[in-house]
Structure formats: structure tokens, C-alpha cells
Design an enzyme around this catalytic site. Structure first.
Site, PDB file in Angstrom:
ATOM      1  N   ASP A  62       0.551  -1.372   0.046  1.00  0.00           N
ATOM      2  CA  ASP A  62      -0.126  -0.260   0.308  1.00  0.00           C
ATOM      3  C   ASP A  62       0.454   1.674   0.049  1.00  0.00           C
ATOM      4  OD1 ASP A  62      -2.213   1.486   0.298  1.00  0.00           O
ATOM      5  OD2 ASP A  62      -2.390   1.608   2.295  1.00  0.00           O
ATOM      6  N   LEU A  63       1.041   1.994  -1.503  1.00  0.00           N
ATOM      7  CA  LEU A  63       2.324   2.895  -1.441  1.00  0.00           C
ATOM      8  C   LEU A  63       1.040   4.329  -0.532  1.00  0.00           C
ATOM      9  CD1 LEU A  63       3.889   2.607  -4.387  1.00  0.00           C
ATOM     10  CD2 LEU A  63       4.921   1.754  -2.486  1.00  0.00           C
ATOM     11  N   HIS A 128      -5.019   7.007 -24.351  1.00  0.00           N
ATOM     12  CA  HIS A 128      -4.859   4.922 -24.958  1.00  0.00           C
ATOM     13  C   HIS A 128      -4.286   5.140 -26.152  1.00  0.00           C
ATOM     14  CE1 HIS A 128      -6.234   2.566 -21.978  1.00  0.00           C
ATOM     15  NE2 HIS A 128      -7.227   3.681 -21.400  1.00  0.00           N
ATOM     16  N   ASP A 129      -3.721   3.612 -26.443  1.00  0.00           N
ATOM     17  CA  ASP A 129      -2.883   3.238 -27.690  1.00  0.00           C
ATOM     18  C   ASP A 129      -3.531   4.086 -28.859  1.00  0.00           C
ATOM     19  OD1 ASP A 129      -1.630   0.893 -29.408  1.00  0.00           O
ATOM     20  OD2 ASP A 129      -2.902   1.465 -29.690  1.00  0.00           O
ATOM     21  N   ASP A 158       1.061   1.061 -27.969  1.00  0.00           N
ATOM     22  CA  ASP A 158       1.436   0.598 -25.986  1.00  0.00           C
ATOM     23  C   ASP A 158       3.077  -0.326 -26.615  1.00  0.00           C
ATOM     24  OD1 ASP A 158      -1.225   1.772 -25.481  1.00  0.00           O
ATOM     25  OD2 ASP A 158      -1.357  -0.498 -24.771  1.00  0.00           O
TER      26      ASP A 158
END
Length: 373
Positions: A62-63, A128-129, A158
Site C-alpha cells: 500500500d504505497l 490510450h494507444d 503500447d
């Protein structure tokens, strides 16, 4: 095994191109530990089928918990490369940005994978891509004349313009760091890579050998001898007979008398003749006719197929009960290999942290800063 044996990598888990890059590093022999969120992130299926996560151990942290961040910093002190795929600024807010990490490890190569890059007007925008390809001009070049741009799945942006550029970048920086003693940050942006992939086409534009239109050029289905054709059974054959000798072989094996291909005015008629010829036999029949010839004609086959050439080379393997590509490229002295199957998020938290000498592992687990699946 592998040419990167002895190289250590921390992966701050993301989606798509960063995991693919870390998968490649693991298959090249690097020891990669993936830092997952407890419970994992976006997945397209069950964890054991998330093939982009193969070959490396998963630690769930849990960063948002300072104790977890401190544990990651202990890992960073030992590694050669860190890979993250967050939006710009997120790693810094976690206390794990490039400067934070190089205070601990000055030789660290810090690889950043984003769509738009670390700066510029779109840096903080979602995408996105397909968006990165669109802006780079790459998407607009793909398609048939008179038709819309065609989407090349997400392989070209990607993974082609993203993951592979990130891998090249961090390995180049690693070589330099080993001579200079200083690490650096690698800003791998899909939009940059996608644009870079068009270098050949832009050279053609400058020379007049390529037109900025879809489906009218030599390699974009404009030329009828570089295209796909339907067979009698509704399948397809791919034709790439560019050079004269290969084209002559194509014509001989098709048994046709075509118009002169060197006059583009004849291309519509040539396309018609080729289409009629290929429609006269099944894909299997044409495959047998063209097999082993120099006509540059191949059957269009499905994903993960068993073509004899692929079988002979072991291009696809069954690993962990799942059909998947074998590592590439191949090495004569330090061969790469598939490691463990994709892990559940947090499957190796206790073992990996202990192996890497992180202090107070049990305290991290007890507090929820780390989670053992």
C-alpha cells in the site's frame, strides 16, 4: 540464465506497456520484483492468465502507507533499474520520484512509461494507444484508399512505440551508468515512439516516394502485389511480392497473365486478376502451392497457431498450461527462458522482501503496509 542475469529491477505495477517491458527484462535474465497494489489493478482475466505479468514475483504494498514507501526505498537501494508507468507527478507525490530514488541509489536507471511523456500540453491528459497513434500521425497512415484509418489492435503503440523503446532506453542507460557511475531518467513516451516508427515514411514523403494518403502507396495496400486476398474458403493469403524475381514467381505459380505492374494505371485490373485467382482455391491449397517458394505468399493464420515453421523454432510454447509466445530475441551463449507463470498480486510478498533483505517484514504485514496473498 539470460544476458541480464544479475541485474535487479523494481517494477511499480501499471498496465500495458510497462508490464510488457518488465516481462522482457525478466525473460532476458533480470530479477524483477513487481510492486502491486493490494488486490491488484486492472486485469482482463484471472491473474494466472495475465501473461504480461509472467516471469517475476509479486509483492503487494500500500504505497499510501509511509512504511510501505520506506520498504520500497530499501529495495531501490539495491536495484539497477526502476520502472514506473504512472501519470507524471504521481511517483513524486508518493516519495518515489527519480530524485527521491537517486538520493538512495545514484547509479539507478529510472524508466518512466507514459503515453504523452513527462511534459507538454497533453502530459496530464488521459489517453490510450489509439490516441497516441492518432496524434503521432501513425494511425492516419494505416488503411485502404477511400476508407477510414484502421486500428492495429494496441500492438503498434503500447508495445511497439512504448514497451520496446522503454527497454532499449533503460538498457542503454544501464550500460552508460556502469561506466559513469551515474544513473539517469528515461522518458519513454508512446507518442514519441509511435512517431519515431514513421521515420521511413517521412523520408519517403520528403523524396516524393510516399504520398500522405492511405491506401495509395507501395506498402499500404495501394500496390496489388502487397496486399491480402480472400481464398475459396473465406480465409486469406498475404502477398508481398515486391521485387521483380519474387513477383515473377507469384505470377508463375498463380498461372495468370497479368497487365504490366509497373504502370499504376493497371493496378485496378491487376488487383482484379489476383483476387479472382486466389478465390479459385482454398487457403490450404494455395499454402501447399507456395510453400518453400520465393513468391512471398503466406497464409493468414490465427493467434498461437501451429505452422510448421513456428513449431520447428518453438515460437509458441505451452507454459503453466497456457499457450503463449516464447521469449525473443534469442541468444547463442546466454539463452533467455520463461520463468514462473503470472503471479497473483502479493503472492510473493513475504519471500521476496525477505530475500532482498527488507527489514521488519512481519511488521509490514501486520500493519497492512504489505499484504501476503
Amino acid at each position: 540464465m539470460g544476458p541480464l542475469s544479475g541485474v535487479r529491477v523494481v517494477e511499480l505495477a501499471g498496465i500495458g506497456p510497462a508490464p510488457f517491458a518488465c516481462m522482457m527484462l525478466a525473460e532476458l535474465g533480470a530479477d524483477v520484483v513487481r510492486i502491486d497494489r493490494p488486490g491488484g489493478g486492472l486485469m482482463l482475466g484471472p491473474p494466472e492468465l495475465e501473461l504480461l505479468n509472467r516471469g517475476r514475483r509479486s509483492v503487494a504494498m500500500d504505497l499510501k502507507n509511509p512504511a510501505a514507501v520506506n520498504a520500497v526505498r530499501e529495495l531501490v537501494a539495491q536495484v539497477d533499474i526502476l520502472i514506473e508507468g504512472f501519470r507524471p507527478g504521481v511517483a513524486e507525490r508518493l516519495g518515489l520520484g527519480p530524485e527521491d530514488c537517486r538520493e538512495i541509489n545514484p547509479r539507478l536507471v529510472y524508466g518512466r512509461m507514459t503515453g504523452w511523456g513527462q511534459d507538454g500540453p497533453l502530459a496530464q491528459s488521459a489517453g490510450h494507444d489509439i490516441d497516441y497513434l492518432a496524434i503521432a500521425g501513425t494511425l492516419g497512415a494505416i488503411g485502404r484508399t477511400g476508407g477510414p484509418p484502421q486500428v492495429p489492435v494496441n500492438l503498434l503503440g503500447d508495445f511497439g512505440g512504448g514497451s520496446l523503446y522503454l527497454v532499449v532506453g533503460v538498457l542503454a542507460a544501464l550500460v552508460e551508468a556502469r561506466s559513469s557511475g551515474q544513473g539517469q531518467t528515461v522518458d519513454a513516451a508512446i507518442v514519441d515512439g509511435a512517431a519515431h516508427l514513421t521515420t521511413f515514411l517521412l523520408g519517403g514523403l520528403a523524396s516524393g516516394g510516399w504520398r500522405n494518403e492511405r491506401g495509395v502507396n507501395l506498402l499500404d495496400t495501394g500496390a496489388p502485389f502487397y496486399d491480402v486476398y480472400e481464398t475459396a474458403d473465406g480465409l486469406h493469403m498475404a502477398v508481398g511480392a515486391l521485387e521483380p524475381a519474387f513477383y515473377d514467381e507469384l505470377i508463375r505459380l498463380l498461372g495468370i497473365t497479368p497487365p504490366d505492374r509497373y504502370d499504376p494505371a493497371n493496378w485496378p485490373e491487376l488487383r482484379k486478376v489476383l483476387a479472382e485467382a486466389f478465390a479459385s482455391k482454398t487457403q490450404a491449397e494455395w499454402t501447399e502451392i507456395f510453400d518453400g517458394t520465393d513468391a512471398c505468399v503466406s497464409p493468414v493464420l490465427p493467434l498461437g497457431n501451429d505452422h510448421p515453421h513456428l513449431v520447428a523454432r518453438g515460437t509458441f510454447v505451452d507454459h503453466g498450461g497456457v499457450r503463449q509466445p516464447a521469449p525473443a530475441p534469442r541468444f547463442s551463449r546466454t539463452p533467455s527462458a520463461l520463468g514462473q507463470p503470472p503471479a497473483r498480486p502479493g503472492e510473493h510478498t513475504r519471500a521476496a522482501l525477505t530475500d532482498w533483505g527488507v527489514t521488519a517484514v512481519e511488521d509490514l504485514l501486520a500493519s497492512g503496509a504489505a499484504v501476503q496473498a
